[in-house]
Design a protein around this motif. Sequence first.
Motif, mmCIF file in Angstrom:
data_model
loop_
_atom_site.group_PDB
_atom_site.id
_atom_site.type_symbol
_atom_site.label_atom_id
_atom_site.label_comp_id
_atom_site.label_asym_id
_atom_site.label_seq_id
_atom_site.Cartn_x
_atom_site.Cartn_y
_atom_site.Cartn_z
ATOM 1 N N TRP A 35 0.965 -0.993 0.162
ATOM 2 C CA TRP A 35 0.068 0.162 -0.272
ATOM 3 C C TRP A 35 1.001 1.170 0.241
ATOM 4 N N GLU A 69 2.744 4.117 5.534
ATOM 5 C CA GLU A 69 1.706 4.000 6.839
ATOM 6 C C GLU A 69 0.646 5.045 6.611
ATOM 7 N N ILE A 123 -10.217 -1.892 6.728
ATOM 8 C CA ILE A 123 -9.904 -1.634 7.859
ATOM 9 C C ILE A 123 -11.062 -2.292 9.097
ATOM 10 N N LYS A 172 -3.796 3.197 16.687
ATOM 11 C CA LYS A 172 -3.102 2.435 15.772
ATOM 12 C C LYS A 172 -4.039 1.313 15.314
ATOM 13 N N TYR A 173 -4.462 1.078 13.928
ATOM 14 C CA TYR A 173 -5.084 0.136 13.745
ATOM 15 C C TYR A 173 -4.378 -0.583 12.357
ATOM 16 N N ARG A 174 -5.228 -1.567 11.921
ATOM 17 C CA ARG A 174 -4.473 -2.358 10.651
ATOM 18 C C ARG A 174 -5.421 -2.144 9.568
ATOM 19 N N LEU A 175 -4.760 -2.047 8.339
ATOM 20 C CA LEU A 175 -5.448 -2.147 7.089
ATOM 21 C C LEU A 175 -4.919 -3.508 6.267
ATOM 22 N N ARG A 176 -6.010 -4.115 6.026
ATOM 23 C CA ARG A 176 -5.454 -5.321 5.311
ATOM 24 C C ARG A 176 -6.209 -5.399 3.797
ATOM 25 N N GLN A 188 -0.318 -5.652 4.193
ATOM 26 C CA GLN A 188 -0.809 -4.964 5.189
ATOM 27 C C GLN A 188 -0.156 -3.643 5.591
ATOM 28 N N ALA A 189 -0.870 -2.692 6.322
ATOM 29 C CA ALA A 189 -0.249 -1.384 6.688
ATOM 30 C C ALA A 189 -1.168 -0.923 7.947
ATOM 31 N N ASP A 190 -0.117 -0.239 8.528
ATOM 32 C CA ASP A 190 -0.679 0.504 9.919
ATOM 33 C C ASP A 190 -1.689 1.734 9.516
ATOM 34 N N VAL A 191 -2.380 2.028 10.261
ATOM 35 C CA VAL A 191 -3.311 3.173 10.075
ATOM 36 C C VAL A 191 -3.179 3.844 11.440
#
Length: 276
Positions: free
Chosen positions: A135, A148, A172, A198-202, A215-218
């Motif tokens: 991403w 990120e 998310i 902090k959340y996770r994008l998949r 994946q990436a951190d949000v």
Amino acid sequence: MGRVSYSWFPPQASAEAILYDDLFSILTAIGTFIFLGVTLAIGYNIIFHRAGRYDTSDGPPIEGNLRLEILWTVTPLLIVIGLAAASYQTYDKMNLHGATEIAHLPQVMESAYADTGITTEPMTKIEVDSKQWAWVFRYPEKNVTSTELHLPVDQRAHLKLRSQDVIHGFYIPAFRVKQDIIPAKTIDFEFTPIREGKYRLRDSQYSGTYFAAMQADVVVESPEDYDRWLNQAAKQTPTPAPNQAASEYAKREQKEDSAGWQTVVPAPAPMVNYHP
């Protein structure tokens, strides 16, 4: 059970999560009521209306009850219609688009806006590029790129979603938003983060061998922290970002990780101003 169902999800981190969880709570409550009603009725009849051990006679010649027939036909029908209407209204407010719908619409899609009644000015505009398997987020305001996703809390986020190769899914879980991204289409997508953290994008779509690594951190932060991060990132020189898919593929090519299956060469590591 309707109230308990709220605890089954991650914390509500977006305005859309409130809409989604309320609908799920209604579905859970009605489903629990039906499940218990049917189970208790079956259990009661098994216990109190069993035939005797050696009773092989036929049951009484009951022809039926018209009122009951109408009741157990009309009641489920009304429940299904009511749930369908509630579901349609919820997803209409969230305005999410399926891949089939996107394929038959113009190249630039209208924005997905959740009608939550929350004031969300000003708006944060970010470009999102998805590719096998990474991403990349671009902030036009400062010409910053990052792996990120940073968002200011309580401000509406307007994303332009694009795919460089295959179908991807922007998902998310904490936000309860999932939007399919297909090649050759730019999708304007909006949501409102309401909880810092902090959340996770998949990637919700299977996009190839290493899609689990996509994946990436949000990061949702205060507007002040967001502006501070954006200004600091703008001062950094773009460098290649770490890429798990590329690392795993390199090991495979060096025979450190032998495998007999076919795969696709991962896209080159993106050049970004900031990566965690």
